[in-house]
Design an enzyme around this catalytic site. Structure first.
Site, mmCIF file in Angstrom:
data_model
loop_
_atom_site.group_PDB
_atom_site.id
_atom_site.type_symbol
_atom_site.label_atom_id
_atom_site.label_comp_id
_atom_site.label_asym_id
_atom_site.label_seq_id
_atom_site.Cartn_x
_atom_site.Cartn_y
_atom_site.Cartn_z
ATOM 1 N N CYS A 20 163.601 73.549 -2.267
ATOM 2 C CA CYS A 20 162.625 72.469 -2.108
ATOM 3 C C CYS A 20 161.471 72.661 -3.082
ATOM 4 O O CYS A 20 160.555 73.440 -2.816
ATOM 5 C CB CYS A 20 162.111 72.420 -0.672
ATOM 6 S SG CYS A 20 160.897 71.117 -0.390
ATOM 7 N N CYS A 26 158.072 71.730 -1.749
ATOM 8 C CA CYS A 26 157.556 72.674 -0.752
ATOM 9 C C CYS A 26 156.938 73.898 -1.428
ATOM 10 O O CYS A 26 155.877 74.372 -1.023
ATOM 11 C CB CYS A 26 158.670 73.153 0.175
ATOM 12 S SG CYS A 26 159.545 71.868 1.064
ATOM 13 N N ASP A 27 157.618 74.401 -2.454
ATOM 14 C CA ASP A 27 157.263 75.702 -3.013
ATOM 15 C C ASP A 27 156.764 75.666 -4.454
ATOM 16 O O ASP A 27 156.378 76.695 -5.001
ATOM 17 C CB ASP A 27 158.479 76.636 -2.945
ATOM 18 C CG ASP A 27 158.985 76.806 -1.522
ATOM 19 O OD1 ASP A 27 158.151 76.871 -0.606
ATOM 20 O OD2 ASP A 27 160.207 76.863 -1.332
#
Length: 309
Positions: A133, A136-137
């Site tokens: 992701c 996300c990261d």
């Protein structure tokens, strides 16, 4: 709890189904699952969902859908369905919080999860450079070098997103071309810090305390086969998804890829009274607006089923 319709999953399909069943006066319960809002909560600006000419953040869109469902009377529960018995009606679902729900109908909208290459190094470096992701990261790799595996829309979207944060982004593409839509390919082409490595397979990752690089095989299995190592700080998977159907324990017909089979154009599954919507039954389109539309169809199918029964 006893309801007319149990909705499992909380992406665009699930929330839309909750909105439509609620407005039809059908008692319902939506189980959000382990990722409330689904995959869109990890997406940045969505530019192709109708009604938002300037785009909208994926998390915000799902929060709006959730609130709309609640506003029209849907019951939303933050839990995970551990098991469900589809052998007879009412269907019985057991949640991870210990609660049991009986329902006359079920709409399955559990979506799909990211696929991995299956390399041991993916587990070795999980949380230490390997991610599925980017949104996300990606923040953790600002001004650093990363690689995205894949050549479809998801890979192009994630590479484009990371190019706004990272010094350099490699795209590791197994074929000699990108499979993404023309618009997505154009976005990638416009980014000077994205380098596409075609005809490449990832053989492994290396690094001491985290990912420091990837071993690639170019033209694997051909007379021109060579190897190449690239220095990276992060390794992002974008190679497709696996439908989230494990909890069904083989009670519904699935296709060769594991997606729930529906009686097109209906959303009905192989079990009477059970319907499927969204990415869990869609190996082709996998778009938010398509998922929302199928959630609407599933709700209308439920209404028709209950009226006939």
């Amino acid at each position: 709890m006893n309801v007319d319709c149990l909705i499992i999953g909380s992406g665009p399909a699930g929330y839309t189904a909750a909105i439509y069943t609620s407005r039809a006066g059908i008692s319902n319960c939506l189980i959000e699952g382990s990722q409330p809002g689904g995959q869109l909560t990890t997406t940045t600006t969505i530019e192709n969902f109708p009604g938002f000419p300037d785009g909208i953040d994926g998390f915000e869109l799902m929060q709006r859908m959730r609130q709309q469902a609640i506003n029209v009377g849907a019951t939303v529960i933050s839990a995970v369905v551990e098991s469900i018995d589809l052998s007879q009606r009412p269907f019985v679902a057991r949640l991870d919080n210990g609660n049991v729900i009986e329902a006359e109908t079920v709409i399955i909208a559990t979506g799909a999860s990211a696929r991995y290459l299956g390399l041991p190094d993916e587990q070795k470096y999980a949380g230490a450079g390997v991610s599925a992701c980017a949104t996300c990261d990606g923040f953790f790799y600002r001004r650093r070098t990363v690689a995205v595996v894949g050549g479809g829309d998801t890979a192009c979207e994630e590479a484009t997103y990371l190019s706004n944060l990272c010094k350099k982004v490699y795209m590791i593409v197994r074929k000699d071309h990108l499979r993404a839509q023309a618009a997505m390919q154009q976005r990638v082409a416009q980014r000077d810090n994205i380098e596409i490595i075609y005809n490449a397979n990832t053989a492994g990752l290396f690094g001491e305390d985290g990912v420091e690089g990837a071993h690639l095989i170019i033209y694997k299995g051909t007379p021109d086969e060579t190897t190449r190592d690239i220095a990276i700080d992060g390794f992002f998977l974008a190679i497709g998804h696996q439908p989230n159907t494990l909890f069904l324990n083989g009670q519904l017909e699935l296709d060769a890829q594991g997606y729930i089979v529906t009686s097109n154009p209906s959303t009905a599954t192989s079990v009477e009274g059970v319907f499927a919507a969204g990415d869990v039954a869609d190996p082709h389109y996998r778009q938010a607006v398509a998922a929302a539309g199928s959630g609407c169809r599933a709700a209308l199918d439920v209404e028709h089923f209950l009226n006939n029964k």
